[in-house]
Design a protein around this motif. Structure first.
Motif, PDB file in Angstrom:
ATOM      1  N   ILE A 226       0.952  -1.243   0.171  1.00 60.29           N
ATOM      2  CA  ILE A 226       0.024  -0.092  -0.214  1.00 60.29           C
ATOM      3  C   ILE A 226       0.999   1.160   0.170  1.00 60.29           C
ATOM      4  O   ILE A 226       1.723   1.297   0.879  1.00 60.29           O
ATOM      5  CB  ILE A 226      -0.840  -0.048   1.194  1.00 60.29           C
ATOM      6  CG1 ILE A 226      -1.758  -1.084   1.099  1.00 60.29           C
ATOM      7  CG2 ILE A 226      -1.741   1.275   1.197  1.00 60.29           C
ATOM      8  CD1 ILE A 226      -2.695  -1.425   2.264  1.00 60.29           C
ATOM      9  N   ASP A 227       0.940   2.096  -0.931  1.00 61.84           N
ATOM     10  CA  ASP A 227       1.545   3.217  -1.144  1.00 61.84           C
ATOM     11  C   ASP A 227       0.953   4.506  -0.877  1.00 61.84           C
ATOM     12  O   ASP A 227       1.823   5.493  -0.662  1.00 61.84           O
ATOM     13  CB  ASP A 227       2.392   3.135  -2.597  1.00 61.84           C
ATOM     14  CG  ASP A 227       1.548   3.067  -3.632  1.00 61.84           C
ATOM     15  OD1 ASP A 227       0.426   3.187  -3.596  1.00 61.84           O
ATOM     16  OD2 ASP A 227       1.961   2.785  -4.818  1.00 61.84           O
ATOM     17  N   TYR A 228      -0.345   4.492  -1.103  1.00 60.62           N
ATOM     18  CA  TYR A 228      -0.961   5.811  -0.733  1.00 60.62           C
ATOM     19  C   TYR A 228      -2.273   5.268   0.121  1.00 60.62           C
ATOM     20  O   TYR A 228      -2.773   4.375  -0.134  1.00 60.62           O
ATOM     21  CB  TYR A 228      -1.548   6.542  -1.961  1.00 60.62           C
ATOM     22  CG  TYR A 228      -0.601   7.506  -2.591  1.00 60.62           C
ATOM     23  CD1 TYR A 228      -0.736   8.871  -2.153  1.00 60.62           C
ATOM     24  CD2 TYR A 228       0.458   6.874  -3.393  1.00 60.62           C
ATOM     25  CE1 TYR A 228       0.271   9.776  -2.753  1.00 60.62           C
ATOM     26  CE2 TYR A 228       1.362   7.954  -3.592  1.00 60.62           C
ATOM     27  CZ  TYR A 228       1.337   9.342  -3.393  1.00 60.62           C
ATOM     28  OH  TYR A 228       2.071  10.109  -4.071  1.00 60.62           O
ATOM     29  N   ILE A 229      -2.689   6.239   1.047  1.00 56.81           N
ATOM     30  CA  ILE A 229      -3.963   5.882   1.789  1.00 56.81           C
ATOM     31  C   ILE A 229      -4.645   7.088   1.425  1.00 56.81           C
ATOM     32  O   ILE A 229      -4.371   8.482   1.689  1.00 56.81           O
ATOM     33  CB  ILE A 229      -3.640   5.932   3.542  1.00 56.81           C
ATOM     34  CG1 ILE A 229      -2.633   4.663   3.667  1.00 56.81           C
ATOM     35  CG2 ILE A 229      -4.745   5.887   4.161  1.00 56.81           C
ATOM     36  CD1 ILE A 229      -2.124   4.833   4.969  1.00 56.81           C
ATOM     37  N   VAL A 230      -6.058   6.979   1.209  1.00 57.52           N
ATOM     38  CA  VAL A 230      -6.952   8.008   0.945  1.00 57.52           C
ATOM     39  C   VAL A 230      -8.016   8.018   1.643  1.00 57.52           C
ATOM     40  O   VAL A 230      -8.796   7.097   1.839  1.00 57.52           O
ATOM     41  CB  VAL A 230      -7.507   7.829  -0.611  1.00 57.52           C
ATOM     42  CG1 VAL A 230      -8.417   8.895  -0.823  1.00 57.52           C
ATOM     43  CG2 VAL A 230      -6.409   7.858  -1.762  1.00 57.52           C
TER      44      VAL A 230
END
Length: 330
Positions: A226-230
């Motif tokens: 997981i490289d971005y959390i939105v």
């Protein structure tokens, strides 16, 4: 609460008029009672009473901005404003019906659960009470009989956010949905996924911060790709920061919506950016548009939704915006 051809020129024109007069869906906690709120010294001088009814779950600072905008509009127009809320769709419908029965002059309501609210909105229109939708329900407000709509196109907002992080190299974003069944939140994540196909959704309980943190911490510890959390609300972004720290995650964080803490985290480079729908504007324009419709037959937007977002808040403009977040107007 599919990209379409509505343009931001509508917003610019509408907002310019309203902001000149005023100078401008998240997680939450529990139900509050119906409250009558007047807009200040001029309240009631127009003789009009407007009911504002939302799906707010108290505890989320997002709704303070909606109410602040609505109260300023009431003050500027001399309207008596009655605000009430309930996160349960059937109970929100009852609040709308109560407003109809009390013979208010206008109703502004969120339409996050359009099917559940259709009957009460119809009762309002059949009683000759103008209804304006805002914040949630952009795809359904006309079908329900609302005259105007003020808010963000959530699919467009999600797609725009997804394109931005995709251009920055995102491959596997985690999109955090904090309210089950919310059409607006689902649309945001779908928009992100349309731009970054590797997007994965996760459901959390936005009414319980500790649960949000533990759920996200477990997911991030389990999946290091997981490289971005939105996150889809500012309070959830604060929870995500705690989870990232506990999981030792190197993911980057973006959020929808703002509060003072999230704005400071953008300034401190802990959050990359926010996609802001400008809730103060939504509250202000919903009340003012009803006043103008009742008084003068005006229809703002020409049959199209007036967009209040997406508006990006990042390192380029955060210094200007931080003071407004502290005032709960941005």
């Amino acid at each position: 609460m599919t990209p379409r051809t509505r343009t931001f020129r509508i917003l610019a024109a509408g907002a310019a008029v309203m902001l000149a007069a005023a100078a401008c869906s998240g997680g939450g906690r529990e139900k509050t009672e119906d409250s009558g709120t007047s807009g200040g010294n001029a309240a009631g001088s127009s003789g009009y009473t407007i009911a504002m009814i939302t799906h707010e779950t108290p505890g989320d600072t997002f709704w303070d901005k909606i109410k602040n905008g609505a109260q300023q509009a009431a003050k500027d127009t001399g309207v008596t404003l009655k605000y009430s809320n309930d996160p349960e769709a059937t109970k929100q419908a009852v609040l709308i019906q109560n407003a109809v029965d009390s013979k208010v002059n206008g109703i502004a309501t969120t339409l996050v659960t359009p099917d559940a609210l259709a009957g009460s909105v119809k009762a309002a229109t059949e009683a000759g009470i103008p209804v304006v939708g805002f914040n949630s329900g952009i795809d359904d407000y006309q079908k329900l009989g609302a005259l105007m709509y003020f808010g963000s196109d959530e699919t467009l907002a999600g797609t725009t956010a997804g394109k931005r992080i995709g251009d920055a190299g995102a491959k596997h974003p985690l999109c955090v949905i904090q309210a089950q069944g919310s059409v607006a939140l689902e649309a945001r994540c779908a928009g992100v996924k349309s731009a970054v196909p590797g997007t994965e959704n996760i459901q959390v309980n936005g009414a319980d911060d500790a649960s949000v943190v533990s759920t996200l911490q477990a997911k991030l510890a389990q999946d290091k790709s997981i490289d971005y959390i939105v996150t889809l609300g500012a309070p959830i972004a604060i929870d995500a920061l705690k989870a990232m720290d506990q999981a030792g995650s190197s993911a980057k964080l973006i959020t929808f919506d703002l509060n003072a803490e999230a704005a400071q985290d953008i300034k401190d480079k802990k959050i990359e950016f926010s996609i802001d729908q400008q809730p103060y504007v939504q509250g202000y324009m919903a009340v003012t548009s009803l006043y103008l419709n009742i008084k003068n037959g005006n229809d703002i937007g020409g049959g199209k939704a007036v967009l209040t977002g997406p508006s990006f808040v990042d390192a380029s403009n955060i210094d200007k915006i931080v003071p407004f977040t502290k005032n709960n107007t941005r």
